[in-house]
Enzyme design. Structure first.
Site, PDB file in Angstrom:
ATOM      1  N   GLN A 182       9.624 -21.133 -12.647  1.00 13.56           N
ATOM      2  CA  GLN A 182       9.248 -20.971 -11.241  1.00 13.56           C
ATOM      3  C   GLN A 182       7.920 -20.198 -11.165  1.00 13.56           C
ATOM      4  OE1 GLN A 182      11.786 -19.501 -12.801  1.00 13.56           O
ATOM      5  NE2 GLN A 182      12.506 -17.643 -11.828  1.00 13.56           N
ATOM      6  N   TYR A 199      15.806 -13.061   5.507  1.00 14.20           N
ATOM      7  CA  TYR A 199      14.648 -12.145   5.491  1.00 14.20           C
ATOM      8  C   TYR A 199      13.420 -12.869   6.046  1.00 14.20           C
ATOM      9  CZ  TYR A 199      10.791  -9.492   3.279  1.00 14.20           C
ATOM     10  OH  TYR A 199       9.627  -8.803   3.023  1.00 14.20           O
ATOM     11  N   GLU A 211      14.183  -3.743  -6.788  1.00 19.16           N
ATOM     12  CA  GLU A 211      12.874  -3.965  -7.399  1.00 19.16           C
ATOM     13  C   GLU A 211      12.524  -5.450  -7.406  1.00 19.16           C
ATOM     14  OE1 GLU A 211      15.576  -3.003  -8.793  1.00 19.16           O
ATOM     15  OE2 GLU A 211      15.920  -3.897 -10.743  1.00 19.16           O
ATOM     16  N   ALA A 264       9.961  -8.799  -9.010  1.00 18.00           N
ATOM     17  CA  ALA A 264       9.768  -9.344 -10.360  1.00 18.00           C
ATOM     18  C   ALA A 264       8.798  -8.549 -11.252  1.00 18.00           C
ATOM     19  CB  ALA A 264       9.340 -10.808 -10.275  1.00 18.00           C
TER      20      ALA A 264
HETATM   21  P1  NAD Z   1       9.695  -0.595   0.796  1.00 18.05           P
HETATM   22  O1  NAD Z   1      11.145  -0.951   0.846  1.00 18.05           O
HETATM   23  O2  NAD Z   1       9.208   0.205  -0.347  1.00 18.05           O
HETATM   24  O3  NAD Z   1       9.284   0.161   2.132  1.00 18.05           O
HETATM   25  C1  NAD Z   1       9.911  -0.044   3.356  1.00 18.05           C
HETATM   26  C2  NAD Z   1      10.263   1.313   3.914  1.00 18.05           C
HETATM   27  O4  NAD Z   1      10.887   1.128   5.204  1.00 18.05           O
HETATM   28  C3  NAD Z   1      11.281   2.078   3.049  1.00 18.05           C
HETATM   29  O5  NAD Z   1      10.716   3.306   2.617  1.00 18.05           O
HETATM   30  C4  NAD Z   1      12.448   2.289   3.967  1.00 18.05           C
HETATM   31  O6  NAD Z   1      13.083   3.560   3.808  1.00 18.05           O
HETATM   32  C5  NAD Z   1      11.802   2.169   5.347  1.00 18.05           C
HETATM   33  N1  NAD Z   1      12.823   1.870   6.358  1.00 18.05           N
HETATM   34  C6  NAD Z   1      13.785   0.902   6.271  1.00 18.05           C
HETATM   35  N2  NAD Z   1      14.560   0.971   7.354  1.00 18.05           N
HETATM   36  C7  NAD Z   1      14.093   1.984   8.129  1.00 18.05           C
HETATM   37  C8  NAD Z   1      14.498   2.539   9.362  1.00 18.05           C
HETATM   38  N3  NAD Z   1      15.553   2.067  10.015  1.00 18.05           N
HETATM   39  N4  NAD Z   1      13.783   3.589   9.872  1.00 18.05           N
HETATM   40  C9  NAD Z   1      12.717   4.091   9.192  1.00 18.05           C
HETATM   41  N5  NAD Z   1      12.284   3.592   8.016  1.00 18.05           N
HETATM   42  C10 NAD Z   1      12.968   2.561   7.493  1.00 18.05           C
HETATM   43  O7  NAD Z   1       8.899  -1.976   0.928  1.00 18.05           O
HETATM   44  P2  NAD Z   1       7.356  -2.283   0.694  1.00 18.05           P
HETATM   45  O8  NAD Z   1       7.257  -3.107  -0.523  1.00 18.05           O
HETATM   46  O9  NAD Z   1       6.547  -1.045   0.819  1.00 18.05           O
HETATM   47  O10 NAD Z   1       7.087  -3.258   1.929  1.00 18.05           O
HETATM   48  C11 NAD Z   1       6.475  -2.814   3.139  1.00 18.05           C
HETATM   49  C12 NAD Z   1       6.448  -3.966   4.131  1.00 18.05           C
HETATM   50  O11 NAD Z   1       5.753  -5.088   3.571  1.00 18.05           O
HETATM   51  C13 NAD Z   1       7.830  -4.483   4.529  1.00 18.05           C
HETATM   52  O12 NAD Z   1       7.812  -4.842   5.882  1.00 18.05           O
HETATM   53  C14 NAD Z   1       7.995  -5.718   3.685  1.00 18.05           C
HETATM   54  O13 NAD Z   1       8.896  -6.649   4.266  1.00 18.05           O
HETATM   55  C15 NAD Z   1       6.569  -6.248   3.641  1.00 18.05           C
HETATM   56  N6  NAD Z   1       6.339  -7.105   2.474  1.00 18.05           N
HETATM   57  C16 NAD Z   1       6.308  -6.564   1.228  1.00 18.05           C
HETATM   58  C17 NAD Z   1       6.096  -7.372   0.122  1.00 18.05           C
HETATM   59  C18 NAD Z   1       6.062  -6.809  -1.275  1.00 18.05           C
HETATM   60  O14 NAD Z   1       5.852  -7.583  -2.200  1.00 18.05           O
HETATM   61  N7  NAD Z   1       6.255  -5.521  -1.500  1.00 18.05           N
HETATM   62  C19 NAD Z   1       5.919  -8.755   0.289  1.00 18.05           C
HETATM   63  C20 NAD Z   1       5.970  -9.279   1.573  1.00 18.05           C
HETATM   64  C21 NAD Z   1       6.154  -8.438   2.664  1.00 18.05           C
END
Ligand code: NAD
Length: 325
Positions: A219, A150, A192, A194
């Site tokens: 951690q 990732y 989900e 932590a």
């Molecule tokens: P989330 O999983 O709730 O949202 C991601 C969304 O992308 C989902 O609704 C999913 O259906 C959609 N998705 C996945 N594949 C897809 C596709 N092929 N076509 C269309 N939509 C698609 O995650 P989040 O927590 O809202 O995170 C949003 C962004 O922030 C992500 O890029 C994630 O990597 C990044 N991020 C989040 C966190 C965190 O703590 N939540 C931390 C670091 C980075």
């Protein structure tokens, strides 16, 4: 004239909140995702359900220029999804394809730039072995050594967005999110993270009962409340600074402390039961020197204030499920 925004990943946790925030600012918003938001009706003016791995779909949703484009869609989840190794191929293939397609479509449509949400998971594992002293300064990223596929995909995509800036004159912006949490996020089912998992376990526990924790709980991590994540993302998008920049909290806690705060909010006495599980690095904290220097702003809300709102929401979900069962 009304400003317009495109939010990819608008059915997800951060994207769903971002749509609401942009609507409050008066934007016309198009949301895009594989699915509608699961916990609340979308506030987007237009919502396209489809797969961003499909290049023609990316061309369709960029049928006009937008003032702001946010690319948050990714194949992602918490430690139980990312660190088991079972989803590595999907995570890399799906998220990289989304970024390659979307960025190409935006460049061909002559879009000004795209905001991209990278992650603190791209930082080198060897700088995060000491739980009391992790190094997550932006310039510590190389030589690269993320502890998950990732993280490697995030690193690749960061570079992709910045390469389009150099070669195509775009104004892409890259943020590195550190553990974002809040209401209306995934709270069960395996994806989900932590804070939500701990809130759920505490809400489900009886007074004096066990709460299972992966690892020894020493951690360290920091957790950023959703409103501040949006503030940082929007400020970066509208700034002259391209990043990459941390968007995270500097209030570092152990997982044991996180559980104690949540139990206190719930007013429950609980017993922490440590069990084996996927963990990730030993320590991680945001380093906010760069964001403060470049944007004149950094997150400041306390972890507890965010957990209070999140716990209340998750407790309601747990209660609703119990009633429905
Ligand atoms: P989330 O999983 O709730 O949202 C991601 C969304 O992308 C989902 O609704 C999913 O259906 C959609 N998705 C996945 N594949 C897809 C596709 N092929 N076509 C269309 N939509 C698609 O995650 P989040 O927590 O809202 O995170 C949003 C962004 O922030 C992500 O890029 C994630 O990597 C990044 N991020 C989040 C966190 C965190 O703590 N939540 C931390 C670091 C980075």
């Amino acid at each position: 004239m009304t400003k317009t925004a495109l939010v990819c990943g608008a059915g997800g946790f951060i994207g769903g909140h971002l749509v609401k925030r942009l609507k409050r600012e008066g934007f016309w918003v198009r949301g895009v995702d594989l699915k509608f938001p699961p916990f609340a009706e979308t506030e987007a003016d237009d919502f396209a359900v489809g797969d961003l791995r499909d290049q023609s779909f990316c061309r369709q949703i960029t049928d006009r220029r937008f003032d702001e484009v946010y690319q948050l869609a990714a194949d992602m989840g918490g430690a139980g999804y990312i660190f088991t190794g079972e989803h590595d191929a999907d995570v890399m293939h799906n998220s990289a394809t989304i970024n390659l397609n979307m960025l190409d479509a935006c460049q061909k449509r002559n879009m000004l730039g795209v905001f991209y949400s990278s992650s603190a998971c791209m930082y080198p594992e060897h700088n995060q072995t000491d739980p009391n002293n992790p190094n997550c300064a932006e310039d510590s990223a190389y030589p690269a050594n993320p502890d998950s596929e990732y993280g490697w995909e995030k690193l690749f995509s960061e570079r992709l967005y910045l390469a389009y800036n150099r070669n195509h004159g775009m104004r892409n912006r890259v943020a590195r999110y550190h553990n974002i949490f809040g209401p209306e996020g995934t709270w069960d089912g395996g994806k989900e993270k932590a804070p939500a998992a701990v809130c759920r376990k505490v809400a489900q526990a009886t007074n004096g009962g066990d709460v299972e924790i992966w690892g020894d709980g020493t951690q360290t991590r920091s957790f950023l409340y959703i409103d501040e994540c949006l503030e940082g993302s929007i400020r970066l998008t509208r700034s002259e600074f391209e990043g990459p920049v941390n968007v995270g909290s500097e209030e570092m806690v152990t997982i044991n402390q996180l559980v104690d705060i949540v139990a206190d909010i719930a007013g429950k006495r609980i017993h922490k039961k440590h069990i084996p599980g996927p963990l990730g690095v030993r320590g991680r904290n945001s380093d906010n020197r760069l964001i403060e220097q470049k944007l004149g702003w950094k997150p400041s809300a306390t972890l507890r204030s965010g957990l209070e709102k999140t716990y209340q929401w998750i407790e309601r979900q747990v209660h609703r499920n119990r009633v429905a069962a």
